[in-house]
Design an enzyme around this catalytic site. Structure first.
Site, PDB file in Angstrom:
ATOM      1  N   TYR A 182      -3.202  33.720 -61.859  1.00  0.00           N
ATOM      2  CA  TYR A 182      -2.884  34.051 -60.460  1.00  0.00           C
ATOM      3  C   TYR A 182      -1.950  35.267 -60.391  1.00  0.00           C
ATOM      4  CZ  TYR A 182      -0.954  32.970 -55.747  1.00  0.00           C
ATOM      5  OH  TYR A 182      -0.537  33.007 -54.442  1.00  0.00           O
ATOM      6  N   LYS A 214      -2.549  38.779 -58.545  1.00  0.00           N
ATOM      7  CA  LYS A 214      -1.668  39.182 -57.437  1.00  0.00           C
ATOM      8  C   LYS A 214      -0.952  40.493 -57.734  1.00  0.00           C
ATOM      9  CE  LYS A 214      -2.230  36.015 -54.258  1.00  0.00           C
ATOM     10  NZ  LYS A 214      -3.088  36.366 -53.098  1.00  0.00           N
TER      11      LYS A 214
HETATM   12  N1  LIG Z   1       1.732  29.469 -49.492  1.00  0.00           N
HETATM   13  C1  LIG Z   1       2.517  30.273 -50.197  1.00  0.00           C
HETATM   14  O1  LIG Z   1       3.757  30.040 -50.380  1.00  0.00           O
HETATM   15  C2  LIG Z   1       1.965  31.512 -50.795  1.00  0.00           C
HETATM   16  C3  LIG Z   1       2.785  32.257 -51.661  1.00  0.00           C
HETATM   17  C4  LIG Z   1       2.320  33.435 -52.185  1.00  0.00           C
HETATM   18  C5  LIG Z   1       1.038  33.884 -51.848  1.00  0.00           C
HETATM   19  N2  LIG Z   1       0.254  33.123 -51.040  1.00  0.00           N
HETATM   20  C6  LIG Z   1      -1.080  33.641 -50.730  1.00  0.00           C
HETATM   21  O2  LIG Z   1      -1.306  33.559 -49.341  1.00  0.00           O
HETATM   22  C7  LIG Z   1      -2.716  33.406 -49.093  1.00  0.00           C
HETATM   23  C8  LIG Z   1      -2.946  32.227 -48.182  1.00  0.00           C
HETATM   24  O3  LIG Z   1      -2.581  31.045 -48.887  1.00  0.00           O
HETATM   25  P1  LIG Z   1      -2.200  29.669 -48.184  1.00  0.00           P
HETATM   26  O4  LIG Z   1      -0.936  29.224 -48.800  1.00  0.00           O
HETATM   27  O5  LIG Z   1      -2.319  29.779 -46.708  1.00  0.00           O
HETATM   28  O6  LIG Z   1      -3.356  28.707 -48.778  1.00  0.00           O
HETATM   29  P2  LIG Z   1      -4.611  27.977 -48.115  1.00  0.00           P
HETATM   30  O7  LIG Z   1      -5.319  27.283 -49.204  1.00  0.00           O
HETATM   31  O8  LIG Z   1      -4.166  27.178 -46.953  1.00  0.00           O
HETATM   32  O9  LIG Z   1      -5.484  29.197 -47.567  1.00  0.00           O
HETATM   33  C9  LIG Z   1      -6.382  29.923 -48.344  1.00  0.00           C
HETATM   34  C10 LIG Z   1      -7.716  29.959 -47.619  1.00  0.00           C
HETATM   35  O10 LIG Z   1      -8.619  30.791 -48.345  1.00  0.00           O
HETATM   36  C11 LIG Z   1      -9.911  30.205 -48.262  1.00  0.00           C
HETATM   37  N3  LIG Z   1     -10.747  30.677 -49.376  1.00  0.00           N
HETATM   38  C12 LIG Z   1     -10.597  30.369 -50.689  1.00  0.00           C
HETATM   39  N4  LIG Z   1     -11.537  30.990 -51.424  1.00  0.00           N
HETATM   40  C13 LIG Z   1     -12.289  31.724 -50.565  1.00  0.00           C
HETATM   41  C14 LIG Z   1     -13.404  32.588 -50.719  1.00  0.00           C
HETATM   42  N5  LIG Z   1     -13.932  32.813 -51.942  1.00  0.00           N
HETATM   43  N6  LIG Z   1     -13.902  33.216 -49.627  1.00  0.00           N
HETATM   44  C15 LIG Z   1     -13.372  32.986 -48.404  1.00  0.00           C
HETATM   45  N7  LIG Z   1     -12.334  32.145 -48.191  1.00  0.00           N
HETATM   46  C16 LIG Z   1     -11.789  31.530 -49.252  1.00  0.00           C
HETATM   47  C17 LIG Z   1      -9.642  28.707 -48.339  1.00  0.00           C
HETATM   48  O11 LIG Z   1     -10.727  27.940 -47.848  1.00  0.00           O
HETATM   49  C18 LIG Z   1      -8.361  28.574 -47.520  1.00  0.00           C
HETATM   50  O12 LIG Z   1      -8.609  28.261 -46.170  1.00  0.00           O
HETATM   51  C19 LIG Z   1      -3.353  33.278 -50.483  1.00  0.00           C
HETATM   52  O13 LIG Z   1      -3.841  34.539 -50.898  1.00  0.00           O
HETATM   53  C20 LIG Z   1      -2.208  32.851 -51.363  1.00  0.00           C
HETATM   54  O14 LIG Z   1      -2.409  33.173 -52.715  1.00  0.00           O
HETATM   55  C21 LIG Z   1       0.685  31.965 -50.506  1.00  0.00           C
END
Ligand SMILES: NC(=O)c1ccc[n+]([C@@H]2O[C@H](COP(=O)([O-])OP(=O)(O)OC[C@H]3O[C@@H](n4cnc5c(N)ncnc54)[C@H](O)[C@@H]3O)[C@@H](O)[C@H]2O)c1
Length: 286
Positions: free
Chosen positions: A165, A169
């Site tokens: 990951y 990223k």
């Molecule tokens: N939550 C955190 O603290 C955090 C921290 C750092 C980065 N992020 C990043 O933020 C973004 C959102 O994450 P989140 O925490 O809301 O998680 P989440 O799982 O709620 O949201 C991610 C969404 O992406 C969709 N998805 C996954 N693979 C896919 C694909 N191949 N095509 C289309 N859609 C797809 C999933 O169905 C999901 O709804 C991600 O990129 C994650 O890596 C989140």
């Protein structure tokens, strides 16, 4: 009057978590939205239409404009399909938020190809596939645009158990810095967002009690996103922001002043480097 009236914004992975709150925040400001979500589980397995549909319904019920797309961001066809959905529904694209993501955590020694490849595919290749289609559309339309790519402190600072990951990223951040330079001539601005929020991706991290869940709610990240998509940030591009729990901070890669060896043609001996690396010395300032 909304801040984003007349703008069309595509958000990937907008069927839940941070993508959903981004969508709701931008819809409130008048943007018309493409809600992309493959609808699978946290590790990327499975697919379905319900996640994107629920968010589209939520936006419409509140008087906003949105259309669903269920393509997989990790394929070139998926990127083209997402662009097509935007053009068919609204005839233009002004903003793209690459937000879709999955997790397959494991310490590096135990990482296998089936944990590595899908994570790189969804995050890094997915950012390429959707951006390539939409960036070229923005370039051809000649009206510029804004692209926000979602990175993570795991990639920018490092995190145990997330080599796959973190690699994806960090790659997204490097990609975005290059894109911001190329995009200037076409009026396409690009930013990196490193969010922190309580979602299904972070729900098993220790320390998320009820109070903490509220303090790290995903909707606290979305005002920054709305600002970046809007003309309020028109003079800015190429920046990286941390955002979580109401805190916004710029993140930077810093090259220190360092030291050049002037004599011997710049050729250091390893011992000289070791001496200069001592705490408080020129190569290792405290
Ligand atoms: N939550 C955190 O603290 C955090 C921290 C750092 C980065 N992020 C990043 O933020 C973004 C959102 O994450 P989140 O925490 O809301 O998680 P989440 O799982 O709620 O949201 C991610 C969404 O992406 C969709 N998805 C996954 N693979 C896919 C694909 N191949 N095509 C289309 N859609 C797809 C999933 O169905 C999901 O709804 C991600 O990129 C994650 O890596 C989140």
């Amino acid at each position: 009057m909304g801040l984003l009236d007349g703008k069309v914004v595509v958000i990937t992975g907008a069927g839940g978590g941070i993508g959903r709150t981004h969508a709701l925040a931008m819809a409130k400001e008048g943007a018309a939205l493409v809600i992309n979500d493959l609808g699978g589980s946290r590790d990327g397995s499975g697919a379905g239409t319900a996640m994107a549909d629920v968010v589209v319904d939520e936006i419409k019920a509140d008087g906003g404009e949105a259309v669903a797309n269920y393509d997989n961001v990790a394929t070139v066809e998926g990127g083209q399909g997402i662009l097509k959905t935007a053009l068919d529904a609204f005839g233009q694209v002004d903003g793209l938020v690459n937000n879709a993501g999955i997790l397959r955590d494991k310490s590096f020694a135990k990482t296998t190809e089936d944990l590595w490849d899908p994570v790189i595919a969804v995050h890094l290749k997915g950012t390429y596939c959707v951006t390539h289609a939409i960036y070229n559309q923005m370039k051809e339309a000649g009206s510029g645009g804004v692209i926000i790519n979602t990175s993570s402190t795991s990639g920018l600072n490092g995190n145990f158990g997330q080599c796959n990951y973190g690699a994806a990223k960090a790659g997204i951040a490097g990609f975005t810095r290059c894109l911001a330079l190329e995009g200037k001539r076409y009026g396409v601005r690009a930013f990196v967002l490193a969010p922190v929020a309580f979602t299904r991706l972070t729900e098993d991290l220790p320390g998320f009690d009820e109070e903490m869940k509220k303090r790290m709610a995903p909707d606290l990240v979305s005002p920054l996103l709305t600002y970046l998509v809007s003309d309020l940030s028109a003079e800015k591009t190429g920046l990286t922001f941390y955002c979580g729990g109401g805190r916004i901070a710029e993140m930077k890669v810093v090259t220190t002043e360092g030291m050049t060896k002037a004599d011997d043609g710049g050729l250091w001996t390893p011992q000289e480097i070791a001496d200069a690396m001592q705490p408080g010395q020129i190569l290792m300032p405290e």
